[in-house]
Enzyme design. Structure first.
Site, short mmCIF file in Angstrom:
data_model
loop_
_atom_site.label_atom_id
_atom_site.label_comp_id
_atom_site.label_asym_id
_atom_site.label_seq_id
_atom_site.Cartn_x
_atom_site.Cartn_y
_atom_site.Cartn_z
CG ASP A 21 44.92 82.02 27.58
OD1 ASP A 21 44.78 80.98 28.31
OD2 ASP A 21 45.17 81.89 26.31
CG ASN B 43 37.26 76.97 30.31
OD1 ASN B 43 37.24 78.28 30.84
ND2 ASN B 43 38.06 76.49 29.63
C1 FPP Z 1 43.12 80.42 31.22
O1 FPP Z 1 44.29 79.98 31.70
C2 FPP Z 1 42.22 80.60 32.47
C3 FPP Z 1 40.88 80.08 33.18
C4 FPP Z 1 40.28 78.94 32.02
C5 FPP Z 1 40.56 80.45 34.50
C6 FPP Z 1 40.58 81.48 34.67
C7 FPP Z 1 40.57 81.62 36.22
C8 FPP Z 1 41.24 82.40 37.10
C9 FPP Z 1 42.30 83.68 36.65
C10 FPP Z 1 40.97 82.37 38.57
C11 FPP Z 1 39.70 82.32 39.26
C12 FPP Z 1 38.94 83.39 38.43
C13 FPP Z 1 38.34 84.44 39.80
C14 FPP Z 1 37.44 85.50 38.97
C15 FPP Z 1 38.58 84.48 40.90
P1 FPP Z 1 44.63 78.26 30.98
O2 FPP Z 1 44.26 77.29 32.07
O3 FPP Z 1 43.85 77.99 29.86
O4 FPP Z 1 46.08 78.50 30.75
P2 FPP Z 1 47.07 77.71 29.67
O5 FPP Z 1 46.48 78.24 28.20
O6 FPP Z 1 48.15 78.22 29.93
O7 FPP Z 1 46.91 76.41 29.87
#
Ligand code: FPP
Length: 255
Positions: A22, A70
């Protein structure tokens, strides 16, 4: 820097490590960059953590890469995440093969766009014989949906006479989950400071140790993982027993 694992950590490694990645969005926002740049940086962290976990001998690594919830993000962000996932799988295939890492996915995979599904199935097929480590991507995953799906499949088996209601217990139920052949996570790490499970591995997390760090996922690295493993290695896992019972078991003096 390539780090060697101290003995006390090596002897108390989680067999199954699961991570709620996250903070990509906040990482980008702090730098006045678009959210997708945060995800892109997050994908680099994925590579670093998979490499470290493999080198240190963690057998199962589950990453919460895309939740069912998501899908409700802006289309542009969803598309970019799907692109990142495809790029990651294509780019890392040789690494996965070379390091004998089997790639698996849990979640409603049929929800993914066909182009991503094709690459995912191809990677899963080509790495299916690998045995050193399993890298499990949770994609279009939700813990409640997984439990409901298991209940549906189990009730169909009962209807068809393959299973008797009296034989339904925690173990038979587990065999209907995506993770039927995977040990429950010993340690769940969540980055960026939020104190919740967010629908991740709800059934499997019953006795998992939790480690929450304020570090945002794109800033998480091998050293941060080492800190989490160090913390975990000092925990006493009691599974509802008393501390004394655990000590007796370790010393072999249990009656
Ligand atoms: C949460 O951060 C993260 C995600 C919803 C996606 C995770 C994806 C990756 C790490 C990259 C691609 C994955 C792979 C396996 C190559 P957020 O966007 O919710 O962060 P925030 O809470 O700060 O908005």
């Amino acid at each position: 820097m390539v780090q060697k694992l101290p003995d006390h950590i090596l002897h108390n490694l989680p067999r199954h490590l699961a991570i709620i990645m996250d903070g990509n969005g906040r990482w980008a926002k702090k730098r006045f960059l678009p959210r997708i740049i945060g995800h892109r940086q997050g994908a680099k962290t994925v590579k670093e953590i998979v490499t470290a976990a493999r080198r240190w001998g963690i057998r199962y690594l589950t990453l919460y890469a895309f939740s069912k919830e998501n899908w409700s993000r802006p289309k542009e962000e969803v598309d970019a995440l799907m692109d990142l996932l495809s790029e990651y799988l294509q780019r890392e295939l040789d690494e996965l093969l070379g390091n004998k890492i089997r790639l698996r996915a849990i979640g409603d995979i049929e929800d993914l766009p066909p182009r991503v599904r094709t690459i995912l199935f191809d990677t899963m097929n080509r790495t299916s014989k690998n045995y050193e480590m399993q890298l499990i991507l949770a994609l279009s995953y939700g813990g409640r949906a997984e439990i409901a799906r298991a209940a549906k499949r189990l009730s169909l088996d009962v209807l068809q006479g393959k299973l008797r209601p009296d034989d339904v217990n925690e173990n038979t139920f587990k065999s209907y989950l995506y993770t039927s052949d995977v040990p429950d996570p010993d340690l769940i790490i969540r980055t960026s400071g939020e104190m919740r499970l967010s629908n991740f591995l709800l059934y499997q997390a019953a006795y998992s140790e939790l480690y929450i760090t304020d570090t945002l996922w794109p800033d998480f690295n091998e050293n941060e993982l080492l800190k989490a493993l160090e913390d975990y290695s000092r925990r006493e896992r009691r599974f509802g027993k008393t501390s004394e019972q655990i000590v007796l078991k370790c010393t072999g003096n249990e009656s």
